[in-house]
Design an enzyme around this catalytic site. Structure first.
Site, PDB file in Angstrom:
ATOM      1  N   ASP A 170      64.615  -7.582  29.951  1.00 48.61           N
ATOM      2  CA  ASP A 170      63.744  -7.632  28.775  1.00 48.61           C
ATOM      3  C   ASP A 170      62.382  -7.009  29.078  1.00 48.61           C
ATOM      4  O   ASP A 170      61.827  -6.261  28.259  1.00 48.61           O
ATOM      5  CB  ASP A 170      63.551  -9.085  28.322  1.00 48.61           C
ATOM      6  N   PRO A 221      76.743  12.687  24.282  1.00 46.24           N
ATOM      7  CA  PRO A 221      78.104  12.605  24.846  1.00 46.24           C
ATOM      8  C   PRO A 221      79.011  11.759  23.963  1.00 46.24           C
ATOM      9  O   PRO A 221      78.607  10.735  23.407  1.00 46.24           O
ATOM     10  CB  PRO A 221      77.884  11.931  26.212  1.00 46.24           C
ATOM     11  N   GLY A 222      80.262  12.208  23.825  1.00 46.13           N
ATOM     12  CA  GLY A 222      81.259  11.434  23.103  1.00 46.13           C
ATOM     13  C   GLY A 222      81.307  11.671  21.615  1.00 46.13           C
ATOM     14  O   GLY A 222      82.049  10.983  20.908  1.00 46.13           O
ATOM     15  N   THR A 223      80.555  12.641  21.090  1.00 50.37           N
ATOM     16  CA  THR A 223      80.542  12.865  19.646  1.00 50.37           C
ATOM     17  C   THR A 223      81.660  13.794  19.188  1.00 50.37           C
ATOM     18  O   THR A 223      81.838  13.982  17.984  1.00 50.37           O
ATOM     19  CB  THR A 223      79.193  13.443  19.210  1.00 50.37           C
ATOM     20  N   GLY A 224      82.409  14.406  20.099  1.00 51.23           N
ATOM     21  CA  GLY A 224      83.562  15.223  19.703  1.00 51.23           C
ATOM     22  C   GLY A 224      83.334  16.709  19.784  1.00 51.23           C
ATOM     23  O   GLY A 224      83.974  17.471  19.047  1.00 51.23           O
ATOM     24  N   GLY A 241      74.832  17.951  21.212  1.00 49.65           N
ATOM     25  CA  GLY A 241      74.878  16.586  20.709  1.00 49.65           C
ATOM     26  C   GLY A 241      75.076  15.593  21.830  1.00 49.65           C
ATOM     27  O   GLY A 241      75.335  15.963  22.987  1.00 49.65           O
ATOM     28  N   GLU A 261      67.890 -17.675  25.476  1.00 54.78           N
ATOM     29  CA  GLU A 261      68.494 -16.998  24.325  1.00 54.78           C
ATOM     30  C   GLU A 261      68.009 -17.612  23.019  1.00 54.78           C
ATOM     31  O   GLU A 261      67.862 -16.904  22.013  1.00 54.78           O
ATOM     32  CB  GLU A 261      70.020 -17.073  24.420  1.00 54.78           C
TER      33      GLU A 261
END
Length: 661
Positions: free
Chosen positions: A542, A244-247, A242, A466
Site C-alpha cells: 500500500d 501486451p495481450g491485446t491481440g 498496444g 482490510e
C-alpha cells in the site's frame, strides 16, 4: 488341376513321346506348370531396412585386429637376439628374411619355446657385422625384403582427415539442417501458405477500430487494381502498437487469413546473432523470399528487439550487430516495390524506443493502436471465447464484462479457461457464474492459500487492516465502491484484500479522485495504528503504491499547489508497460529536494485525514472486523448493511487492482 507351389506337374506316361500328340518342348511344359501354379501368395510386408551405422564398421575392424593379433601371437614367437644366434649355431634355422627393423625366420623342425610349439620366429634386427658370415657358415638361406612405407604415410594423412570430417558431419547432422553453419544467414521465418492460416476477422473481437484500419490492407492485397487505378499504393508497413495481450499477433494472422496470401512470421530477436553479419543476411533473405511469393504478408513480432533507436548504447560505438541488422532492414524497406504486393506488419508494446527512421512515412506508413477493450469489447471477447465452453443458465457475460475493466483479451481468455477448469475439477455439468467470479479473483489476487494458517493475532491484524481499507473507501466521496473484502490469504504475499469496482470505464482521473485513492491505500495502516497502537509489515505494498501516486501527481500531472502546472519528467517512461514515474532528471538538486518535500506533504495530509475518519467511525471499524473474523469473506452489499443498517444495491462492474495487505 491345381498344384502346390514347388511340385512338378503330373504328366501321364502315355503322353510322353506318344505318336498321337506332338512332343512338347520343355519350355512349354514349364510355362504350363507356371500357369497352373497355386494362387499367388500374399505379398509379405518387408521388414524395415536396417540403417547402416558407422559403429558397425568400427566394431568389425576392431574384431579383425584382435583376431589377427591373437593369430600372430600364436604363430610367431619373439626371440631375443642372443637366442636367435644360438639357434643359428645349433643349425636349427632353415631360412631367414631380413628387413630394415626385424628378422623373420623358420626353424627346420618345430620346437617348444617357453611353453609353445612353433616353427616361426621373429627378432629385432641388431647392427651386427658378424651376422652374414655366421649365416653362411651354418648354411642358412637368407634374403632381404624392402618394405614400402607409402601406404602407412598415406594413411597417416587420410585417416585423421576423414575422422575430422566424419565427426564434423555427425555433429551437424545431429544439430539438424536448420542449425547448420550453412544456414546461419538464411531467414528463420515460419512460412504459412494461403490455406494454412485459418484465422479470420471473425476470430478477433474487442478491437473494432484496429480491424477497420486493417480491412483496407486486406482489400488491397485481394483487389489491388481497385486502388492502383487511382494511383494509390499499398502501405509499405503497418505497425501495431498496444499493451501486451491485446491481440496484435492475432490481428496480423487474421489479415493473412482474410487476404488468402502467404504469411511470413518471425520474431525480432531471431535476426540478431552473436556472429557479425548474420542478422543483415537474414533480413536480405527474408525480403528475397517475400518478393518471390508476392503478394504476401511479412510479420515481425516484438519489433523493439530489432528496431531500438541507434546510439542508445554508446559503449558499442554504433557498430554492434543489432544496429547493422536495423540498417539492413531500413534499406530493404526502401528497396522493395509495394506494387508487388508485399506488406510488412510489425507489432510492439514499446513504440517509444523505436528508431525514428523506422517510423517515418515510406517505411511504416501507419501505426494502428490495439488498445485495451472497452466494456462492449470485453463482452464480445468473452462471448467469443465462451463458444467452446458450456455455460450455465446463471452466467451473465454483460455483468462479467462490467466487472473486468482494464482486462485485455488474453486476460479474458484466461478467465474463461480458469472457470472451465474449476468447474471440471468439481465435476459440474456446466460453468457457473461463481466459477467465473472465482477465476477473476484468481487472476487479480492470486490462488487461494488454504494451507497457510495464520495465528489468532495475525488474523485480527489482517481483519482490521482490510476493514480500514473498506471503511475509508465507503467514506471517501470519490472512491470506487467496495465489492468484496477477504482475509483469506491469496497469491505469494497477500494475506487479505479489498476489492473495489469502478462504476464505469475511466480514462481520466481528477485530483480529488487521486487523493481518495491515496486515502483508501492508507486506510489499512491507520486502522492498525488506531486499534493496536502500532503498525505491521502487511501494508508495504500500500505504501509503495501511495508513494507512486503522490510522486506522479507532483512530477507528471502538475497537481501540486507549490509548483503549479509544471511537469518535471522530461523523458517518458514505457507507454504501454507498467513502470516507475518519470524519466531522466533535468532539474536541480534543490528542486528535487522540494519535490520530495511536496510528496511528503501530500501523503502526510492524506494520512491525517484517514486517521480522522478511522477515529470518528471506530465503531463501524470494529463491526466490520468482527464480521470478517466470523465469515472471512464479506460482500459489498453486506458491508452496506453493516454501515447503514439497510441493503444498498451496488453496481458491480469489476475489479481493478485490489488493495492488498
Amino acid at each position: 488341376m491345381q498344384h502346390e507351389r514347388g511340385q512338378e506337374p503330373a504328366v501321364a506316361e502315355g503322353q510322353r513321346g506318344g505318336s498321337h500328340q506332338p512332343r512338347r518342348s520343355w519350355w512349354a511344359e514349364v510355362k504350363e506348370a507356371l500357369s497352373t501354379q497355386a494362387p499367388p501368395r500374399q505379398t509379405k510386408q518387408l521388414p524395415p531396412r536396417a540403417r547402416f551405422s558407422l559403429w558397425y564398421l568400427v566394431i568389425a575392424l576392431g574384431l579383425l585386429l584382435v583376431i589377427e593379433s591373437l593369430w600372430l601371437t600364436e604363430a610367431l614367437h619373439t626371440l631375443s637376439y642372443s637366442e636367435f644366434k644360438q639357434f643359428v649355431r645349433d643349425n636349427t634355422v632353415a631360412s631367414l628374411v631380413l628387413t630394415r627393423d626385424e628378422l623373420r625366420g623358420r626353424l627346420k623342425e618345430a620346437r617348444e619355446i617357453r611353453g609353445r610349439t612353433t616353427r616361426l620366429f621373429t627378432t629385432v634386427r641388431v647392427d651386427d657385422a658378424d651376422l652374414v658370415p655366421l649365416l653362411d657358415q651354418h648354411g642358412v638361406q637368407y634374403s632381404g625384403r624392402v618394405e614400402s612405407q607409402w601406404l602407412a604415410t598415406l594413411l597417416s594423412w587420410i585417416v585423421p582427415t576423414l575422422l575430422f570430417f566424419g565427426v564434423w558431419l555427425f555433429v551437424f547432422r545431429r544439430m539438424g539442417a536448420s542449425n547448420s553453419i550453412m544456414t546461419l544467414g538464411k531467414s528463420r521465418a515460419k512460412i504459412y501458405g494461403e490455406s494454412d492460416v485459418q484465422v479470420t476477422f471473425n476470430d478477433v473481437a474487442g478491437v473494432q477500430e484496429a480491424k477497420d484500419e486493417l480491412i483496407e490492407v486486406v482489400e488491397f492485397l485481394r483487389y489491388p487494381e481497385k486502388f492502383q487505378r487511382l494511383g494509390g499504393r499499398l502501405p509499405k508497413g503497418v505497425l501495431l502498437v498496444g499493451p501486451p495481450g491485446t491481440g496484435k499477433t492475432l490481428l496480423a494472422r487474421a489479415v493473412a487469413g482474410e487476404a488468402k496470401v502467404p504469411f511470413f512470421s518471425i520474431s525480432g530477436s531471431a535476426f540478431v546473432e552473436m556472429i557479425v553479419g548474420v542478422g543483415a543476411s537474414r533480413v536480405r533473405d527474408l525480403f528475397t523470399q517475400a518478393e518471390a511469393r508476392a503478394p504476401c504478408i511479412v510479420f515481425i513480432d516484438e519489433l523493439d528487439a530489432l528496431g531500438k533507436a541507434r546510439g542508445a548504447n554508446p559503449l558499442m560505438g554504433g557498430h554492434d550487430e543489432r544496429e547493422q541488422t536495423l540498417n539492413q532492414l531500413l534499406v530493404e524497406m526502401d528497396g522493395f516495390d509495394p506494387r508487388h504486393g508485399v506488406c510488412l506488419l510489425a507489432a510492439t508494446n514499446r513504440p517509444e524506443i523505436l528508431d525514428p527512421a523506422l517510423l517515418r512515412p515510406g517505411r511504416f506508413d501507419r501505426q494502428v493502436l490495439v488498445d485495451r477493450p472497452e466494456r462492449q469489447g470485453r463482452e464480445d471477447i468473452l462471448r467469443l471465447h465462451a463458444q467452446k465452453v458450456k455455460l450455465g443458465a446463471d452466467v451473465d457475460l454483460r455483468m462479467l464484462a462490467a466487472r473486468t475493466p482494464g482486462f485485455v483479451g488474453a486476460d479474458l481468455a484466461n478467465v474463461i479457461n480458469e472457470a472451465a477448469l474449476l468447474a471440471a475439477r468439481q465435476d459440474k455439468d456446466a460453468v457457473a457464474m461463481e466459477d467465473l467470479e472465482e477465476a477473476i479473483e484468481r487472476l487479480i489476487a492470486g490462488l487461494e492459500k488454504k494451507n497457510r494458517l495464520l495465528s489468532t493475532r495475525e488474523q485480527e491484524i489482517v481483519a482490521y487492516h482490510e476493514a480500514g481499507h473498506a471503511l475509508v473507501a465507503a467514506s471517501a466521496p470519490n472512491a470506487d465502491p467496495v465489492h468484496r473484502i477477504s482475509i483469506i490469504p491469496r497469491g505469494i504475499a497477500a494475506l487479505g484484500y479489498t476489492l473495489q469496482l469502478p462504476t464505469e470505464d475511466r480514462y481520466l482521473l481528477t485530483r480529488p479522485e487521486l487523493l481518495d485513492k491515496l486515502a483508501v491505500l492508507f486506510g489499512g495502516r491507520a486502522a492498525e495504528e488506531a486499534i493496536f497502537g502500532d503498525v505491521s509489515t502487511g501494508g508495504h505494498n500500500d505504501l509503495q503504491r501511495a508513494a507512486d501516486i503522490a510522486r506522479r501527481m507532483v512530477v507528471e500531472y502538475g497537481m501540486s499547489q507549490k509548483f503549479g502546472p509544471l511537469a518535471f519528467a522530461s523523458t517518458r517512461g514505457p507507454m504501454f508497460l507498467d513502470g516507475t514515474a518519470g524519466g531522466a532528471k533535468d532539474y536541480s538538486e534543490e528542486t528535487a529536494r522540494e519535490i520530495d518535500q511536496e510528496v511528503a506533504r501530500i501523503t502526510q495530509e492524506t494520512y491525517d485525514r484517514v486517521r480522522e475518519i478511522i477515529t470518528r467511525r471506530r465503531d463501524d471499524l470494529e463491526r466490520i472486523a468482527r464480521r470478517l473474523l466470523e465469515i472471512e469473506v464479506l460482500e459489498g452489499e453486506e458491508l452496506q448493511h453493516l454501515l447503514y443498517g439497510h441493503r444498498q444495491p451496488l453496481v458491480q462492474p469489476a475489479p481493478r487492482a485490489p488493495v492488498t495487505g
